[in-house]
Write a protein that holds these residues in place. Structure first.
Motif, PDB file in Angstrom:
ATOM      1  N   ILE A   1      -3.309   7.990  -4.181  1.00  0.00           N
ATOM      2  CA  ILE A   1      -3.432   7.812  -2.893  1.00  0.00           C
ATOM      3  C   ILE A   1      -4.861   7.526  -2.384  1.00  0.00           C
ATOM      4  CG2 ILE A   1      -3.209   9.024  -0.727  1.00  0.00           C
ATOM      5  CD1 ILE A   1      -1.431  10.875  -2.167  1.00  0.00           C
ATOM      6  N   MET A   2      -5.855   8.070  -3.076  1.00  0.00           N
ATOM      7  CA  MET A   2      -7.252   7.910  -2.984  1.00  0.00           C
ATOM      8  C   MET A   2      -7.658   6.313  -3.394  1.00  0.00           C
ATOM      9  SD  MET A   2      -9.479  11.295  -3.032  1.00  0.00           S
ATOM     10  CE  MET A   2      -8.596  11.979  -4.401  1.00  0.00           C
ATOM     11  N   ALA A   3      -6.963   5.835  -4.159  1.00  0.00           N
ATOM     12  CA  ALA A   3      -7.140   4.611  -4.932  1.00  0.00           C
ATOM     13  C   ALA A   3      -6.689   3.398  -3.779  1.00  0.00           C
ATOM     14  CB  ALA A   3      -6.525   4.478  -6.240  1.00  0.00           C
ATOM     15  N   ASP A   4      -5.937   3.814  -2.722  1.00  0.00           N
ATOM     16  CA  ASP A   4      -5.303   2.945  -1.885  1.00  0.00           C
ATOM     17  C   ASP A   4      -6.623   2.080  -1.152  1.00  0.00           C
ATOM     18  OD1 ASP A   4      -3.405   1.562  -0.550  1.00  0.00           O
ATOM     19  OD2 ASP A   4      -2.225   2.806  -1.520  1.00  0.00           O
ATOM     20  N   ASN A   5      -6.489   0.939  -0.724  1.00  0.00           N
ATOM     21  CA  ASN A   5      -7.355   0.264  -0.167  1.00  0.00           C
ATOM     22  C   ASN A   5      -7.839   0.837   1.287  1.00  0.00           C
ATOM     23  OD1 ASN A   5      -7.417  -1.863  -1.640  1.00  0.00           O
ATOM     24  ND2 ASN A   5      -5.699  -2.921  -0.769  1.00  0.00           N
TER      25      ASN A   5
ATOM     26  N   ALA B   1      -9.458  10.265   2.101  1.00  0.00           N
ATOM     27  CA  ALA B   1     -10.123  11.502   1.433  1.00  0.00           C
ATOM     28  C   ALA B   1      -9.473  12.425   1.833  1.00  0.00           C
ATOM     29  CB  ALA B   1     -11.781  11.375   1.743  1.00  0.00           C
ATOM     30  N   PRO B   2      -9.805  13.842   0.873  1.00  0.00           N
ATOM     31  CA  PRO B   2      -8.986  15.021   1.075  1.00  0.00           C
ATOM     32  C   PRO B   2      -9.612  15.460   2.681  1.00  0.00           C
ATOM     33  CG  PRO B   2     -10.238  14.983  -0.909  1.00  0.00           C
ATOM     34  CD  PRO B   2     -10.539  13.984  -0.460  1.00  0.00           C
ATOM     35  N   GLY B   3      -8.684  15.954   3.382  1.00  0.00           N
ATOM     36  CA  GLY B   3      -8.996  16.476   4.835  1.00  0.00           C
ATOM     37  C   GLY B   3      -7.804  17.451   5.329  1.00  0.00           C
ATOM     38  N   ASN B   4      -8.049  17.467   6.653  1.00  0.00           N
ATOM     39  CA  ASN B   4      -7.022  18.389   7.169  1.00  0.00           C
ATOM     40  C   ASN B   4      -5.789  17.941   7.762  1.00  0.00           C
ATOM     41  OD1 ASN B   4      -7.979  21.015   6.491  1.00  0.00           O
ATOM     42  ND2 ASN B   4      -9.556  20.986   8.042  1.00  0.00           N
ATOM     43  N   VAL B   5      -5.818  16.679   8.048  1.00  0.00           N
ATOM     44  CA  VAL B   5      -4.685  15.772   8.690  1.00  0.00           C
ATOM     45  C   VAL B   5      -3.924  14.761   7.758  1.00  0.00           C
ATOM     46  CG1 VAL B   5      -5.292  16.429  11.135  1.00  0.00           C
ATOM     47  CG2 VAL B   5      -6.239  14.355   9.999  1.00  0.00           C
ATOM     48  N   ASP B   6      -2.759  14.594   8.191  1.00  0.00           N
ATOM     49  CA  ASP B   6      -1.999  13.459   7.642  1.00  0.00           C
ATOM     50  C   ASP B   6      -2.165  13.196   6.106  1.00  0.00           C
ATOM     51  OD1 ASP B   6      -1.333  13.231  10.171  1.00  0.00           O
ATOM     52  OD2 ASP B   6      -2.567  11.223  10.484  1.00  0.00           O
ATOM     53  N   GLN B   7      -2.073  12.077   5.649  1.00  0.00           N
ATOM     54  CA  GLN B   7      -2.529  12.122   4.194  1.00  0.00           C
ATOM     55  C   GLN B   7      -3.450  12.752   3.567  1.00  0.00           C
ATOM     56  OE1 GLN B   7      -2.279   9.330   6.133  1.00  0.00           O
ATOM     57  NE2 GLN B   7      -0.639   7.988   5.874  1.00  0.00           N
ATOM     58  N   GLY B   8      -4.540  12.942   4.018  1.00  0.00           N
ATOM     59  CA  GLY B   8      -5.680  13.577   3.605  1.00  0.00           C
ATOM     60  C   GLY B   8      -5.497  15.071   3.370  1.00  0.00           C
TER      61      GLY B   8
ATOM     62  N   PRO C   1       4.997   5.123  12.254  1.00  0.00           N
ATOM     63  CA  PRO C   1       4.632   6.497  12.753  1.00  0.00           C
ATOM     64  C   PRO C   1       5.285   7.524  11.782  1.00  0.00           C
ATOM     65  CG  PRO C   1       6.146   5.376  14.023  1.00  0.00           C
ATOM     66  CD  PRO C   1       6.034   4.317  12.923  1.00  0.00           C
ATOM     67  N   THR C   2       6.614   7.298  11.244  1.00  0.00           N
ATOM     68  CA  THR C   2       7.222   8.501  10.725  1.00  0.00           C
ATOM     69  C   THR C   2       7.181   8.922   9.422  1.00  0.00           C
ATOM     70  OG1 THR C   2       9.266   7.223  10.463  1.00  0.00           O
ATOM     71  CG2 THR C   2       9.068   8.001  12.675  1.00  0.00           C
ATOM     72  N   VAL C   3       6.467   8.281   8.768  1.00  0.00           N
ATOM     73  CA  VAL C   3       6.254   9.032   7.267  1.00  0.00           C
ATOM     74  C   VAL C   3       4.854   8.631   6.852  1.00  0.00           C
ATOM     75  CG1 VAL C   3       8.537   8.371   6.202  1.00  0.00           C
ATOM     76  CG2 VAL C   3       7.008   6.512   6.291  1.00  0.00           C
ATOM     77  N   LEU C   4       4.444   9.571   6.096  1.00  0.00           N
ATOM     78  CA  LEU C   4       3.007   9.487   5.667  1.00  0.00           C
ATOM     79  C   LEU C   4       2.823   8.319   4.574  1.00  0.00           C
ATOM     80  CD1 LEU C   4       2.186  13.367   5.679  1.00  0.00           C
ATOM     81  CD2 LEU C   4       1.380  11.469   7.226  1.00  0.00           C
ATOM     82  N   PHE C   5       3.815   8.469   3.579  1.00  0.00           N
ATOM     83  CA  PHE C   5       3.652   7.215   2.314  1.00  0.00           C
ATOM     84  C   PHE C   5       4.840   6.772   2.592  1.00  0.00           C
ATOM     85  CE2 PHE C   5       1.660  11.603   1.487  1.00  0.00           C
ATOM     86  CZ  PHE C   5       0.245  10.943   1.464  1.00  0.00           C
TER      87      PHE C   5
ATOM     88  N   SER D   1       0.855  -1.324  -0.013  1.00  0.00           N
ATOM     89  CA  SER D   1      -0.104  -0.096  -0.086  1.00  0.00           C
ATOM     90  C   SER D   1       0.761   1.311  -0.145  1.00  0.00           C
ATOM     91  CB  SER D   1      -0.893  -0.011   1.338  1.00  0.00           C
ATOM     92  OG  SER D   1      -1.427   1.290   1.532  1.00  0.00           O
ATOM     93  N   LEU D   2       0.284   2.589  -0.619  1.00  0.00           N
ATOM     94  CA  LEU D   2       1.163   3.622  -0.502  1.00  0.00           C
ATOM     95  C   LEU D   2       1.096   4.069   0.961  1.00  0.00           C
ATOM     96  CD1 LEU D   2      -0.208   5.807  -3.668  1.00  0.00           C
ATOM     97  CD2 LEU D   2       2.235   5.139  -2.975  1.00  0.00           C
ATOM     98  N   ILE D   3       0.219   3.732   1.494  1.00  0.00           N
ATOM     99  CA  ILE D   3      -0.075   4.242   3.232  1.00  0.00           C
ATOM    100  C   ILE D   3       0.801   3.211   3.982  1.00  0.00           C
ATOM    101  CG2 ILE D   3      -1.506   4.895   4.877  1.00  0.00           C
ATOM    102  CD1 ILE D   3      -1.914   6.284   2.106  1.00  0.00           C
ATOM    103  N   PRO D   4       1.791   3.593   4.757  1.00  0.00           N
ATOM    104  CA  PRO D   4       2.484   2.620   5.357  1.00  0.00           C
ATOM    105  C   PRO D   4       1.936   2.135   6.526  1.00  0.00           C
ATOM    106  CG  PRO D   4       3.906   4.695   5.199  1.00  0.00           C
ATOM    107  CD  PRO D   4       2.547   5.051   4.702  1.00  0.00           C
ATOM    108  N   GLU D   5       2.028   0.848   6.693  1.00  0.00           N
ATOM    109  CA  GLU D   5       1.624   0.117   7.945  1.00  0.00           C
ATOM    110  C   GLU D   5       2.402   0.040   9.178  1.00  0.00           C
ATOM    111  OE1 GLU D   5      -0.173  -3.746   7.141  1.00  0.00           O
ATOM    112  OE2 GLU D   5      -1.035  -3.060   5.181  1.00  0.00           O
ATOM    113  N   ASN D   6       1.958   0.538  10.325  1.00  0.00           N
ATOM    114  CA  ASN D   6       2.621   0.606  11.240  1.00  0.00           C
ATOM    115  C   ASN D   6       3.999   1.289  11.251  1.00  0.00           C
ATOM    116  OD1 ASN D   6       0.950  -1.351  12.541  1.00  0.00           O
ATOM    117  ND2 ASN D   6       1.793  -3.097  11.317  1.00  0.00           N
TER     118      ASN D   6
END
Ligand code: SER
Length: 616
Positions: free
Chosen positions: A291-295, A299-306, A34-38, A27-32
């Protein structure tokens, strides 16, 4: 023309012929982590294995990994920088080392049976040595033996030819980087090398000889096992293979540019400004879509990947305006992106509707205020002019407060204000903005700020404990809320765990208490935590949790808290509390975790809840 499909296949075929096992893109979003968003490199999901955990597929791996890097975002618009890219990689986990790695790269690049590139146009770098590690004579000699002349083997320092750790600590080592001559005119003169003439050389491949673990005290301690981690840029290599001068001409970009041309009615090459804006739109919406396609469904937002997704979309909208697009257009671009990747990454097709909806919502939201925001910006400029007329002194800086107002009232991400400022010969008082921004955000936002600095998780003791606690929590949530409560994301620091899961409503106090009790019960039982390697089908049969999709390779690791031969059931007096597909690492017994406490339960997006919890 060599297509992206052909290049991916060739790369994997080549390394399979060298006895590597193909692993799917994580996934583009790392599991476990804490130090990177992608996920920023193919090695990223492999960190536990680079540190010595056995990998279920063996010690020679190859993959095509989706990556996002936002650190070069300001360079997007030139002919080579992208925020999303695919990395072709091959790894040795304590198996082969420098000789095979370099020889295979050379063979793949230059052999007529593979890429058939002109060896004379290739130059490489090797590490010159310093107090932490010696000069990499071995690599230099291997290159020499392959026939690369001395003047195209550049010996450079750590800033140029060393990789990692991605964060403060972790696996790292000297690398040898492979460059392709893109300069003007004939084949490079004796004087041109990637060290002295960086604009003429395009980096295409990086072979890292991961032999150190950088510790928190800054020491470089030799790793238990010597690894190879290579990364070849799919996009850049396609540029080279097709003799393009511009990465946006390759087949994973050109249909997007064509769409932008059609919508705007302008030509890509109309002017330097249209080229730049179209590149920014294409790059940013490609990245936002992936990014949005990832499992996980960001969604667009105010924190983190969003928040990154929001920034990417908003910047694309503004550049759309610059080339005359004043209607919603971003979901049409997303369609073009989906068309390119739907057969490569199945999650892209699955997330189709989600992406189109979320992009359109975000674009409308932003369009409602961008007009006013730009007017406000014009007002600022007019005010500066009035002040100049009055006092004769020119104001050249937008204050932090003014930038913050543009952010808060009109949704201008700081980068956008910075860009507008630069276009008007002004600067922005960034510190003042950040001050106002921080004061305005809650703690979780501050946490996200730190993450922008990047880095991989240290495999510290606390992180490992939280990782095991996450498994217990996952199992307990499913026992209390039902099977639908599936992991959607996880993030661990030394202080807490954060766990996102699917559940349609707020948890009641009783449910939270019950989950907490169950996890603490599992800790008291002091279950042994062990793993076994098996096929996905076997994992499923044994009752392991996991996303049973194409995310896994042929073999997976299953971690069990309790007896691995029993079906798991997260209740009191059961032999097996949790079973989950996972790379590890974990504690040996649950008893060491201490006391588990839920700090917060909140919504993340529609249908997804988040728990923050601590151990003490
Ligand atoms: N980790 C290295 C890089 O990102 C090689 O894969 O360049």
């Amino acid at each position: 023309m060599i297509t992206s499909v052909e290049l991916r296949q060739k790369y994997l075929d080549f390394f399979v012929s060298k006895k590597h096992k193909i692993i799917p893109s994580a996934s583009l979003i790392p599991e476990n982590d804490p130090t990177v968003l992608f996920t920023t490199a193919g090695m990223h999901p492999l960190v536990p294995y680079l540190l010595g955990e056995p990998h279920p597929e063996g010690d020679r791996l190859t993959s095509v990994q989706k990556c996002v890097r936002t650190n070069d975002i300001d360079d997007v618009g030139d002919n080579r920088h992208n925020t999303f890219f695919e990395m072709l990689g091959n790894w040795s986990l304590g198996d082969y080392f420098k000789k095979e790695s370099i020889e295979w790269s050379w063979e793949f690049l230059t052999s007529p049976a593979w890429l058939n590139l002109d060896p004379k146009k290739i130059a490489v770098t090797v590490f010159a040595g310093d107090n932490d590690a010696p000069r990499d004579d071995e690599s230099a000699q291997i290159w020499d033996e392959l026939g690369v002349p001395e003047n195209r083997i550049a010996c450079l320092s750590k800033t140029e030819t060393w990789w990692g750790p991605a964060g403060q600590t972790g696996p790292c080592g000297p690398d040898t980087e492979i460059f392709w001559w893109q300069g003007e005119g004939e084949y490079p003169s004796a004087k041109s090398s990637p060290g002295t003439d960086p604009d003429s050389w395009l980096e295409i491949w990086n072979n890292v000889f991961m032999q150190y673990d950088k510790t928190a005290s800054g020491k470089y301690v030799p790793l238990k096992q010597k690894n190879v981690d290579t990364g070849m840029g799919l996009e850049r290599t396609l540029v080279v293979l097709n003799s393009f001068s511009d990465v946006f001409q390759i087949d994973t970009f050109w249909p997007i540019i064509q769409k932008i041309q059609a919508i705007s009615g302008r030509e890509y090459i109309e002017s330097a400004n249209t080229v730049r804006s179209m590149r920014i739109i294409a790059d940013h919406l490609r990245t936002a879509t992936m990014i949005m396609a990832d499992n996980i469904g960001i969604a667009p937002g105010n924190v983190d990947q969003g928040y990154i997704v929001r920034r990417l979309i908003r910047r694309a909208v503004r550049h759309g305006r610059l080339i005359g697009i004043n209607e919603n257009f971003c979901s049409q671009i997303a369609e073009a992106v989906i068309g390119i990747y739907k057969n490569i990454y199945s999650e892209v097709l699955r997330s189709h509707e989600f992406i189109a909806d979320e992009i359109a919502k975000e674009e409308s939201k932003f369009r409602n205020t961008i007009e006013q925001g730009l007017k406000e910006f014009e007002k600022l400029l007019a005010g500066f002019q009035i002040a100049f007329d009055k006092t004769g002194e020119r104001i050249t800086e937008i204050s932090g407060k003014q930038a913050f107002k543009l952010y808060e009232s009109y949704g201008f991400p700081l980068e956008m204000t910075l860009e507008l400022a630069t276009e008007n010969g002004l600067t922005v008082e960034v510190e003042g903005f950040e001050h106002a921004f921080k004061a305005h955000q809650d703690l979780s936002r501050t946490g996200a700020e730190q993450k922008f600095k990047g880095g991989l998780a240290d495999q510290g003791e606390m992180s490992v404990k939280y990782h095991t606690a996450t498994h217990l929590l996952h199992a307990a949530l499913r026992a209390v809320l039902g099977e639908h409560a599936e992991q959607r994301g996880s993030n661990i620091t030394a202080e807490r765990l954060r766990f996102d899961f699917s559940h349609p409503e707020k948890m009641t106090e009783e449910q939270k208490e019950r989950v907490e009790d169950l996890v603490n019960y599992a800790i008291q039982r002091d279950y042994p935590v062990t793993f076994a390697e098996m096929t996905v089908a076997e994992a499923k049969e044994g009752g392991a949790m996991g996303l049973f999709e194409d995310k896994y390779g042929a073999k997976v690791k299953v971690y069990t808290a309790g007896d691995p031969n029993e079906m798991p059931s997260a209740h009191e007096n059961t032999l097996t509390f949790s079973k989950e597909i996972c790379g590890g690492p974990h504690v040996a017994n649950t008893g060491v975790l201490g006391k588990f406490k839920i700090i917060k339960e909140e919504a993340v997006s529609a249908g997804v809840r988040r728990i923050k919890a601590s151990l003490s």
